[in-house]
Design a protein around this motif. Structure first.
Motif, PDB file in Angstrom:
ATOM      1  N   PHE A  20       0.828  -1.201   0.000  1.00 48.91           N
ATOM      2  CA  PHE A  20       0.000   0.000   0.000  1.00 48.91           C
ATOM      3  C   PHE A  20       0.863   1.251   0.000  1.00 48.91           C
ATOM      4  CE2 PHE A  20      -2.077   3.482   2.266  1.00 48.91           C
ATOM      5  CZ  PHE A  20      -3.219   3.637   1.509  1.00 48.91           C
ATOM      6  N   TYR A  21       1.810   1.331   0.923  1.00 50.05           N
ATOM      7  CA  TYR A  21       2.625   2.541   1.041  1.00 50.05           C
ATOM      8  C   TYR A  21       3.564   2.720  -0.159  1.00 50.05           C
ATOM      9  CZ  TYR A  21       0.845   3.760   5.606  1.00 50.05           C
ATOM     10  OH  TYR A  21       0.022   4.152   6.641  1.00 50.05           O
ATOM     11  N   LYS A  22       4.085   1.629  -0.694  1.00 50.30           N
ATOM     12  CA  LYS A  22       4.987   1.743  -1.840  1.00 50.30           C
ATOM     13  C   LYS A  22       4.224   2.050  -3.125  1.00 50.30           C
ATOM     14  CE  LYS A  22       8.669  -0.866  -2.130  1.00 50.30           C
ATOM     15  NZ  LYS A  22       9.551  -2.053  -2.203  1.00 50.30           N
ATOM     16  N   ILE A  23       3.157   1.325  -3.390  1.00 51.17           N
ATOM     17  CA  ILE A  23       2.437   1.474  -4.654  1.00 51.17           C
ATOM     18  C   ILE A  23       1.508   2.684  -4.639  1.00 51.17           C
ATOM     19  CG2 ILE A  23       0.736   0.388  -6.196  1.00 51.17           C
ATOM     20  CD1 ILE A  23       2.029  -2.339  -5.270  1.00 51.17           C
ATOM     21  N   LEU A  25       1.382   5.255  -2.350  1.00 51.85           N
ATOM     22  CA  LEU A  25       1.905   6.527  -1.850  1.00 51.85           C
ATOM     23  C   LEU A  25       3.357   6.807  -2.229  1.00 51.85           C
ATOM     24  CD1 LEU A  25       0.291   6.453   1.710  1.00 51.85           C
ATOM     25  CD2 LEU A  25      -0.607   7.478  -0.391  1.00 51.85           C
ATOM     26  N   GLY A  26       4.021   5.869  -2.872  1.00 51.70           N
ATOM     27  CA  GLY A  26       5.379   6.109  -3.343  1.00 51.70           C
ATOM     28  C   GLY A  26       6.461   6.077  -2.280  1.00 51.70           C
ATOM     29  N   PHE A  27       6.212   5.404  -1.159  1.00 50.82           N
ATOM     30  CA  PHE A  27       7.227   5.277  -0.119  1.00 50.82           C
ATOM     31  C   PHE A  27       8.267   4.245  -0.535  1.00 50.82           C
ATOM     32  CE2 PHE A  27       4.304   7.644   2.329  1.00 50.82           C
ATOM     33  CZ  PHE A  27       4.875   7.996   3.540  1.00 50.82           C
ATOM     34  N   GLU A  28       9.417   4.284   0.122  1.00 49.32           N
ATOM     35  CA  GLU A  28      10.481   3.307  -0.084  1.00 49.32           C
ATOM     36  C   GLU A  28      10.755   2.604   1.234  1.00 49.32           C
ATOM     37  OE1 GLU A  28      14.005   5.313  -1.335  1.00 49.32           O
ATOM     38  OE2 GLU A  28      13.020   6.290  -3.018  1.00 49.32           O
ATOM     39  N   GLU A  29      11.116   1.346   1.131  1.00 55.66           N
ATOM     40  CA  GLU A  29      11.520   0.611   2.322  1.00 55.66           C
ATOM     41  C   GLU A  29      12.977   0.951   2.626  1.00 55.66           C
ATOM     42  OE1 GLU A  29      10.960  -3.925   3.950  1.00 55.66           O
ATOM     43  OE2 GLU A  29      10.395  -3.403   1.910  1.00 55.66           O
ATOM     44  N   PHE A  30      13.318   1.018   3.901  1.00 49.66           N
ATOM     45  CA  PHE A  30      14.712   1.254   4.270  1.00 49.66           C
ATOM     46  C   PHE A  30      15.043   0.451   5.518  1.00 49.66           C
ATOM     47  CE2 PHE A  30      12.625   4.208   7.016  1.00 49.66           C
ATOM     48  CZ  PHE A  30      13.448   4.374   8.104  1.00 49.66           C
ATOM     49  N   GLY A  31      16.306   0.444   5.831  1.00 43.63           N
ATOM     50  CA  GLY A  31      16.731  -0.379   6.963  1.00 43.63           C
ATOM     51  C   GLY A  31      16.730  -1.837   6.547  1.00 43.63           C
ATOM     52  N   ASN A  32      16.718  -2.694   7.506  1.00 45.39           N
ATOM     53  CA  ASN A  32      16.720  -4.128   7.258  1.00 45.39           C
ATOM     54  C   ASN A  32      15.283  -4.605   7.100  1.00 45.39           C
ATOM     55  OD1 ASN A  32      16.866  -6.905   7.345  1.00 45.39           O
ATOM     56  ND2 ASN A  32      18.474  -6.934   8.893  1.00 45.39           N
ATOM     57  N   SER A  33      14.920  -5.051   5.902  1.00 47.17           N
ATOM     58  CA  SER A  33      13.543  -5.486   5.650  1.00 47.17           C
ATOM     59  C   SER A  33      13.263  -6.861   6.233  1.00 47.17           C
ATOM     60  CB  SER A  33      13.262  -5.474   4.151  1.00 47.17           C
ATOM     61  OG  SER A  33      14.112  -6.388   3.492  1.00 47.17           O
ATOM     62  N   LYS A  42       9.974   5.191   4.121  1.00 46.91           N
ATOM     63  CA  LYS A  42      10.283   6.616   4.083  1.00 46.91           C
ATOM     64  C   LYS A  42       9.838   7.205   2.754  1.00 46.91           C
ATOM     65  CE  LYS A  42      14.941   6.200   2.211  1.00 46.91           C
ATOM     66  NZ  LYS A  42      16.327   6.604   2.309  1.00 46.91           N
ATOM     67  N   LYS A  43       9.579   8.497   2.794  1.00 44.96           N
ATOM     68  CA  LYS A  43       9.301   9.280   1.594  1.00 44.96           C
ATOM     69  C   LYS A  43       9.779  10.698   1.885  1.00 44.96           C
ATOM     70  CE  LYS A  43       5.762  10.656  -1.700  1.00 44.96           C
ATOM     71  NZ  LYS A  43       6.410  10.193  -2.909  1.00 44.96           N
ATOM     72  N   ASP A  44      10.577  11.219   0.987  1.00 50.88           N
ATOM     73  CA  ASP A  44      11.160  12.540   1.166  1.00 50.88           C
ATOM     74  C   ASP A  44      11.854  12.603   2.530  1.00 50.88           C
ATOM     75  OD1 ASP A  44      10.141  13.225  -1.375  1.00 50.88           O
ATOM     76  OD2 ASP A  44       8.230  13.847  -0.511  1.00 50.88           O
ATOM     77  N   LYS A  45      11.393  13.460   3.433  1.00 54.25           N
ATOM     78  CA  LYS A  45      12.065  13.628   4.725  1.00 54.25           C
ATOM     79  C   LYS A  45      11.337  12.963   5.881  1.00 54.25           C
ATOM     80  CE  LYS A  45      14.342  17.923   3.506  1.00 54.25           C
ATOM     81  NZ  LYS A  45      14.610  19.305   3.895  1.00 54.25           N
ATOM     82  N   ILE A  46      10.326  12.125   5.597  1.00 57.74           N
ATOM     83  CA  ILE A  46       9.605  11.501   6.707  1.00 57.74           C
ATOM     84  C   ILE A  46       9.802   9.986   6.710  1.00 57.74           C
ATOM     85  CG2 ILE A  46       7.865  13.333   6.682  1.00 57.74           C
ATOM     86  CD1 ILE A  46       5.903  11.035   5.742  1.00 57.74           C
ATOM     87  N   GLN A  47       9.634   9.431   7.884  1.00 54.85           N
ATOM     88  CA  GLN A  47       9.655   7.986   8.088  1.00 54.85           C
ATOM     89  C   GLN A  47       8.397   7.593   8.850  1.00 54.85           C
ATOM     90  OE1 GLN A  47      13.031   6.580  10.290  1.00 54.85           O
ATOM     91  NE2 GLN A  47      14.462   7.887   9.192  1.00 54.85           N
ATOM     92  N   ILE A  48       7.872   6.432   8.503  1.00 54.75           N
ATOM     93  CA  ILE A  48       6.815   5.823   9.295  1.00 54.75           C
ATOM     94  C   ILE A  48       7.257   4.394   9.572  1.00 54.75           C
ATOM     95  CG2 ILE A  48       4.384   5.205   9.489  1.00 54.75           C
ATOM     96  CD1 ILE A  48       3.740   7.331   7.402  1.00 54.75           C
TER      97      ILE A  48
END
Length: 118
Positions: A20-23, A25-33, A42-48
């Protein structure tokens, strides 16, 4: 000195939340998946961040995040272009408190409100 905030929201299914968040809203996964039961996006300067809560009843979930943007009209159109549902009470509008904002719900009923100062 406080420098940042990264909300943690509940999720029932890591794959559904990630998609949902990637497709949508365009977020990217980061850290260890590979963290079991935990997801960082994350997206731009925010993380959830998300924690697994398999027995969550979405109708009883009151998770909420207010996300500020400086391109509310563009972001709203991007969300619509991705066929993301706008919350029935969260259409894009100017609010009396000096913000232009809209809201969506994620698959676990976490409320995401996006706002820009007028």
């Amino acid at each position: 000195m406080l420098t940042d905030i990264n909300p943690k929201l509940p999720m029932r299914d890591k794959t559904i939340t990630r998609n949902f968040y990637k497709i949508q809203l365009g977020f990217e996964e980061f850290g260890n998946s590979d963290y079991e039961g935990y997801l960082m996006l994350k997206k731009d300067k925010i993380q959830i961040h998300f924690f697994e809560f398999k027995t969550l009843n979405p109708k009883e979930n009151y998770g909420q995040v207010y996300i500020r943007t400086d391109t509310i009209d563009k972001w709203y159109q991007e969300v619509l272009n991705n066929n993301t549902s706008i919350h029935p009470n969260g259409k894009l509008e100017q609010k009396p408190w000096g913000q232009k904002e809209f809201s969506i719900l994620d698959p676990d009923n976490n409320l995401l409100t996006f706002g820009q100062s007028l």
